[in-house]
Design a protein around this motif. Structure first.
Motif, PDB file in Angstrom:
ATOM      1  N   SER A 185       0.833  -1.197   0.000  1.00 47.74           N
ATOM      2  CA  SER A 185       0.000   0.000   0.000  1.00 47.74           C
ATOM      3  C   SER A 185       0.873   1.253   0.000  1.00 47.74           C
ATOM      4  N   TRP A 186       1.958   1.219   0.796  1.00 49.35           N
ATOM      5  CA  TRP A 186       2.896   2.348   0.788  1.00 49.35           C
ATOM      6  C   TRP A 186       3.529   2.498  -0.592  1.00 49.35           C
ATOM      7  N   MET A 187       3.911   1.384  -1.198  1.00 50.73           N
ATOM      8  CA  MET A 187       4.535   1.428  -2.515  1.00 50.73           C
ATOM      9  C   MET A 187       3.570   1.988  -3.560  1.00 50.73           C
ATOM     10  N   LYS A 188       2.332   1.589  -3.512  1.00 51.39           N
ATOM     11  CA  LYS A 188       1.342   2.075  -4.475  1.00 51.39           C
ATOM     12  C   LYS A 188       1.163   3.581  -4.355  1.00 51.39           C
ATOM     13  N   GLU A 189       1.091   4.073  -3.118  1.00 56.73           N
ATOM     14  CA  GLU A 189       0.938   5.507  -2.897  1.00 56.73           C
ATOM     15  C   GLU A 189       2.181   6.271  -3.347  1.00 56.73           C
ATOM     16  N   THR A 190       3.365   5.750  -3.008  1.00 63.67           N
ATOM     17  CA  THR A 190       4.618   6.410  -3.350  1.00 63.67           C
ATOM     18  C   THR A 190       4.822   6.485  -4.856  1.00 63.67           C
ATOM     19  N   SER A 191       4.463   5.435  -5.564  1.00 66.83           N
ATOM     20  CA  SER A 191       4.673   5.377  -7.013  1.00 66.83           C
ATOM     21  C   SER A 191       3.548   6.025  -7.803  1.00 66.83           C
ATOM     22  N   GLY A 192       2.584   6.616  -7.103  1.00 65.72           N
ATOM     23  CA  GLY A 192       1.462   7.238  -7.795  1.00 65.72           C
ATOM     24  C   GLY A 192       0.586   6.230  -8.503  1.00 65.72           C
ATOM     25  N   GLY A 193       0.578   5.002  -7.971  1.00 64.22           N
ATOM     26  CA  GLY A 193      -0.238   3.946  -8.560  1.00 64.22           C
ATOM     27  C   GLY A 193       0.435   3.180  -9.675  1.00 64.22           C
ATOM     28  N   ASN A 194       1.686   3.537  -9.991  1.00 62.47           N
ATOM     29  CA  ASN A 194       2.390   2.858 -11.082  1.00 62.47           C
ATOM     30  C   ASN A 194       2.822   1.444 -10.719  1.00 62.47           C
ATOM     31  N   PHE A 195       3.041   1.214  -9.415  1.00 60.27           N
ATOM     32  CA  PHE A 195       3.527  -0.103  -8.988  1.00 60.27           C
ATOM     33  C   PHE A 195       3.068  -0.352  -7.564  1.00 60.27           C
ATOM     34  N   GLU A 196       2.689  -1.605  -7.268  1.00 60.52           N
ATOM     35  CA  GLU A 196       2.232  -1.895  -5.914  1.00 60.52           C
ATOM     36  C   GLU A 196       2.669  -3.252  -5.379  1.00 60.52           C
ATOM     37  N   GLU A 197       3.209  -4.124  -6.227  1.00 59.54           N
ATOM     38  CA  GLU A 197       3.560  -5.467  -5.781  1.00 59.54           C
ATOM     39  C   GLU A 197       5.037  -5.579  -5.405  1.00 59.54           C
ATOM     40  N   LEU A 198       5.477  -4.773  -4.446  1.00 54.28           N
ATOM     41  CA  LEU A 198       6.861  -4.880  -3.991  1.00 54.28           C
ATOM     42  C   LEU A 198       7.094  -6.238  -3.343  1.00 54.28           C
ATOM     43  N   LEU A 199       6.113  -6.681  -2.570  1.00 51.72           N
ATOM     44  CA  LEU A 199       6.173  -8.003  -1.936  1.00 51.72           C
ATOM     45  C   LEU A 199       5.124  -8.908  -2.565  1.00 51.72           C
ATOM     46  N   GLN A 200       5.547 -10.092  -2.976  1.00 49.91           N
ATOM     47  CA  GLN A 200       4.618 -11.073  -3.530  1.00 49.91           C
ATOM     48  C   GLN A 200       3.923 -11.863  -2.441  1.00 49.91           C
ATOM     49  N   LYS A 201       4.579 -11.940  -1.281  1.00 45.42           N
ATOM     50  CA  LYS A 201       4.024 -12.650  -0.131  1.00 45.42           C
ATOM     51  C   LYS A 201       4.571 -12.042   1.143  1.00 45.42           C
ATOM     52  N   ASP A 202       3.994 -12.419   2.278  1.00 45.16           N
ATOM     53  CA  ASP A 202       4.503 -11.930   3.558  1.00 45.16           C
ATOM     54  C   ASP A 202       5.931 -12.416   3.779  1.00 45.16           C
ATOM     55  N   PRO A 203       6.774 -11.583   4.410  1.00 45.69           N
ATOM     56  CA  PRO A 203       8.123 -12.049   4.747  1.00 45.69           C
ATOM     57  C   PRO A 203       8.074 -13.102   5.848  1.00 45.69           C
ATOM     58  N   ASP A 204       9.200 -13.770   6.087  1.00 43.99           N
ATOM     59  CA  ASP A 204       9.267 -14.812   7.101  1.00 43.99           C
ATOM     60  C   ASP A 204       8.928 -14.273   8.484  1.00 43.99           C
ATOM     61  N   VAL A 205       8.517 -15.169   9.358  1.00 40.85           N
ATOM     62  CA  VAL A 205       8.098 -14.786  10.700  1.00 40.85           C
ATOM     63  C   VAL A 205       9.248 -14.232  11.528  1.00 40.85           C
ATOM     64  N   ASP A 206      10.491 -14.562  11.187  1.00 41.88           N
ATOM     65  CA  ASP A 206      11.637 -14.060  11.939  1.00 41.88           C
ATOM     66  C   ASP A 206      12.142 -12.719  11.413  1.00 41.88           C
ATOM     67  N   THR A 207      11.413 -12.119  10.459  1.00 39.86           N
ATOM     68  CA  THR A 207      11.759 -10.791   9.955  1.00 39.86           C
ATOM     69  C   THR A 207      11.597  -9.763  11.072  1.00 39.86           C
ATOM     70  N   ARG A 208      12.537  -8.819  11.135  1.00 37.89           N
ATOM     71  CA  ARG A 208      12.476  -7.797  12.178  1.00 37.89           C
ATOM     72  C   ARG A 208      12.508  -6.378  11.613  1.00 37.89           C
ATOM     73  N   LEU A 209      13.145  -6.181  10.481  1.00 35.02           N
ATOM     74  CA  LEU A 209      13.249  -4.833   9.918  1.00 35.02           C
ATOM     75  C   LEU A 209      13.347  -4.937   8.397  1.00 35.02           C
ATOM     76  N   VAL A 210      12.514  -4.154   7.719  1.00 34.50           N
ATOM     77  CA  VAL A 210      12.502  -4.117   6.257  1.00 34.50           C
ATOM     78  C   VAL A 210      12.666  -2.670   5.793  1.00 34.50           C
ATOM     79  N   LEU A 211      13.599  -2.448   4.886  1.00 33.41           N
ATOM     80  CA  LEU A 211      13.712  -1.171   4.197  1.00 33.41           C
ATOM     81  C   LEU A 211      13.043  -1.308   2.838  1.00 33.41           C
TER      82      LEU A 211
END
Length: 427
Positions: A185-211
């Motif tokens: 959703s952040w990606m869609k807003e930032t790209s002005g609707g040009n792109f929204e599928e930065l992530l194809q699925k949820d990251p692993d459960v041990d994920t702690r920080l994503v840039l």
């Protein structure tokens, strides 16, 4: 007494007995640069960072090319620079995490305060209306584990210096789809609707920080190509003997061109509007080994030597139109560049970022887009620089096989986009 020396151990910057370093920097900088254009007179202050950024950019590209041995590439070294700087801002001083991040940034000789002030200046300059003529967009966001206690000083510094934000996410809910939806959703807003599928699925459960970052640009030429001269039957030669039929732009311009025997490559500089930026094209002499040899040997030293050979000539340019859109994961690239501590759940030290020092950089997803067409200033009628020169004095620069390119911004001293074209694709 040296300010950095007074607060050498940044682990204590949040204690009541010391002025927090991040807070201190904020007090020094607030009010220093108010508007997007006020940084235009301070480019000399950015020379140190520009030199470090150039080293970082070439390192980043060389390692990314090794990871992506085939296909087109587009990415923003500046966006990657910001991501590493944000991690450095959150790391404790005199730790392996901090040392590795500073080394990756090539910022060993830049004081802590000056580094973040310089990034602030660059970001402010990039807000100038000039960049909107190139449809330039650049943004970055931090997503970290909910409940770790984000320190208020870090939040304020992220907003003040990097005009960004920190969002909390419950990565423990991986599999619900909520994480993917929030980041996309952040990606869609930032790209002005040009792109929204930065992530194809949820990251692993041990994920702690994503840039997550996004950079997009449609460069506008100082000397536009005439669309009437674009041939849609142009030939572009690929390794292995294959050839493509492409849309090939052409024009005669008075522009800088050079050659490097060490890189066995030619260099062309095509200035963008107002000469504030330029697109540089590095074209290997041959199709094979061609770009593979170029990428394996490219260094800042070679690129500087190549740029030093530039001489303004009347050049007949043939360049394919292309549009490249790519999503890159920078974590493995950063690991190759010597940044391992911040990626390790057992070693990362981000104590200046959060109360519970349990974070590590799990993912750095970067989306970049570039489109090259004939156009110049969208507000002006297309005009080209036509030059009448005898055929014997003319030079030719025909981009008819794979090449490397980068967009250099003279005002900030940064590479906004860099990549390679293996197959010119238009959309």
């Amino acid at each position: 007494m040296n300010i950095i020396g007074q607060l050498r151990d940044l682990k204590m910057i949040f204690s009541l007995a010391y002025i927090p370093m991040i807070t201190f920097i904020l007090q020094m900088v607030v009010g220093g640069i108010d508007g997007a254009t006020s940084g235009l007179g301070h480019t000399k202050d950015l020379q140190k960072l520009s030199k470090s950024h150039f080293e970082f950019s070439i390192d980043l590209y060389r390692q990314t090319a090794l990871h992506q041995s085939s296909g087109n590439i587009v990415m923003s070294p500046f966006a990657a620079n910001l991501g590493v700087a944000l991690m450095f801002l959150g790391s404790s001083s005199n730790t392996n995490t901090s040392t590795e991040l500073r080394h990756c940034l090539h910022a060993e000789n830049i004081p802590y305060v000056e580094l973040h002030k310089s990034f602030k200046k660059i970001i402010n300059i990039l807000k100038d209306p000039y960049y909107s003529k190139h449809e330039f967009t650049n943004d970055i966001r931090i997503f970290l584990q909910k409940g770790v206690g984000i320190k208020s000083q870090y939040l304020r510094a992220v907003r003040e210096f990097y005009q960004s934000q920190v969002d909390e996410i419950d990565f423990g809910a991986s599999g619900s789809g909520n994480i993917r939806r929030k980041i996309n959703s952040w990606m869609k807003e930032t790209s002005g609707g040009n792109f929204e599928e930065l992530l194809q699925k949820d990251p692993d459960v041990d994920t702690r920080l994503v840039l997550a970052s996004y950079t997009s640009m449609k460069p506008r030429w100082l000397y536009p190509f005439d669309p009437k001269k674009t041939s849609y039957n142009g030939l572009f030669f690929l390794p292995g003997g294959e050839r493509l039929q492409v849309a090939m732009m052409s024009g005669q311009f008075q522009v800088p061109v050079g050659y490097s025997e060490q890189l066995t490559s030619r260099l062309l500089e095509l200035p963008l509007l107002e000469r504030r930026m330029s697109m540089f094209l590095i074209l290997p002499d041959t199709v094979e080994p061609g770009i593979a040899t170029l990428e394996s040997t490219i260094t800042t030293h070679f690129v500087k030597e190549l740029r030093a050979t530039l001489k303004t000539e009347v050049v007949n340019v043939r360049l394919p139109k292309f549009k490249i859109e790519k999503t890159v994961e920078f974590v493995n690239v950063l690991d190759d560049l010597g940044v391992s501590q911040v990626l390790d759940p057992t070693q990362a030290d981000l104590e200046n970022m959060v109360d519970k020092n349990i974070l590590h950089l799990s993912s750095f997803k970067h989306r970049a887009e570039i489109e090259i067409t004939e156009g110049g200033n969208p507000d002006e009628e297309i005009k080209t620089e036509a030059t009448s020169v005898g055929i014997l004095r003319q030079k030719f620069f025909e981009v008819d096989h794979p090449f490397v390119y980068f967009i250099w911004d003279y005002y900030t001293g940064t590479i906004l986009l860099i990549g390679r074209v293996i197959q010119p694709i238009t959309v």
